[in-house]
Design an enzyme around this catalytic site. Structure first.
Site, short mmCIF file in Angstrom:
data_model
loop_
_atom_site.label_atom_id
_atom_site.label_comp_id
_atom_site.label_asym_id
_atom_site.label_seq_id
_atom_site.Cartn_x
_atom_site.Cartn_y
_atom_site.Cartn_z
CG ASN A 4 -16.58 -5.62 -3.59
OD1 ASN A 4 -17.31 -6.97 -3.11
ND2 ASN A 4 -16.01 -4.11 -2.78
CB SER A 44 -4.77 9.07 3.71
OG SER A 44 -3.91 9.71 2.37
CG ASP A 99 -7.47 -0.24 3.99
OD1 ASP A 99 -7.99 -0.83 5.05
OD2 ASP A 99 -7.16 1.09 3.40
CE LYS A 119 -3.55 1.80 1.03
NZ LYS A 119 -5.76 1.99 -0.13
CD GLU A 127 -6.01 -1.04 -1.26
OE1 GLU A 127 -6.43 -0.37 -0.56
OE2 GLU A 127 -4.93 -2.11 0.29
N GLY A 128 -4.11 1.04 -4.89
CA GLY A 128 -3.84 2.38 -4.50
C GLY A 128 -4.17 3.10 -3.59
#
Length: 230
Positions: free
Chosen positions: A176, A41, A54, A37, A116-117
């Protein structure tokens, strides 16, 4: 294989869920896979420093797990605001070189790095850097996560257009089910299948854990698509 970038049509649409599920699926396929990641934030202060929920989930789903948290999450910011604002508040400039260095160290230990963006494709990191610059710098194909809710068709089409306009390879997209009460969800999903310029890898159901999704058709298709790349 070296890696894949997980982009999203927006924030809160399941990028972490899909990234963790894909890590489990890759490991199930016998591959050493680790998560990353690059920018996060909304981090919490701990005795070890700032930590992002995350990023910690990605580490937990990884094998091998990085021995240094900052390899997974080079840029961690406390407030849950746009990363360019969070970085400016603490006098930090987000730079691709730092992200590339961390990625290379992770890639040296694993067969696949799932990156992961942050937010959507054009979320600003610094002037003039957007989140979509990360997969370009790392030379990674992109899987787009489309959160099925009202407005998803417009968000998905704009995201796919931006990804291709930036010269990145859109390997496929995954739906999703973030809103199980969405009206005419199946019709919206079929519309997305027709209008998006990349293969649909599948639709993930609502309310399951990443480890439970490991044998879902969408994750199996994602692993196959990665393995099929030259």
């Amino acid at each position: 294989m070296s890696g894949v970038f997980i982009a999203g049509t927006d924030t809160g649409i399941g990028k972490t869920f899909v990234s963790c599920a894909l890590l489990h699926a890759l490991r199930e396929a016998g591959l050493r896979a680790t998560g990353m990641k690059p920018v996060a934030s909304g981090c919490e202060r701990t005795a070890e420093g700032l930590r992002n929920e995350d990023a910690l989930a990605l580490i937990e789903a990884s094998d091998p797990q990085p021995d240094d948290y900052t390899l997974c999450n080079p840029y961690a910011f406390e407030p849950a605001i746009a990363p360019n604002l969070a970085a400016a508040d603490v006098g930090v400039r987000i730079e691709l070189a730092r992200i590339q260095t961390a990625y290379q160290q992770l890639a040296a230990q694993a067969e696949v790095v799932v990156v992961e963006g942050v937010g959507g494709w054009v979320v600003p990191l610094s002037d003039p850097l957007d989140a979509g610059a990360i997969p370009g710098a790392l030379k990674l194909p992109v899987i787009l996560v489309v959160g099925l809710r009202l407005g998803c068709i417009n968000h998905a089409r704009l995201s796919a257009r931006a990804i291709e306009s930036d010269g990145c390879e859109l390997l496929g997209w995954i739906g999703n089910t973030i809103d199980p009460a969405m009206e005419r969800r199946e019709d919206n999903f079929e519309t997305l299948r027709r209008v998006l310029p990349a293969p649909c890898l599948g639709l993930l159901p609502h309310g399951i854990a990443p480890a439970q999704a490991v044998r879902d058709d969408a994750l199996i298709a994602a692993v196959r698509a990665l393995r099929a790349r030259p």
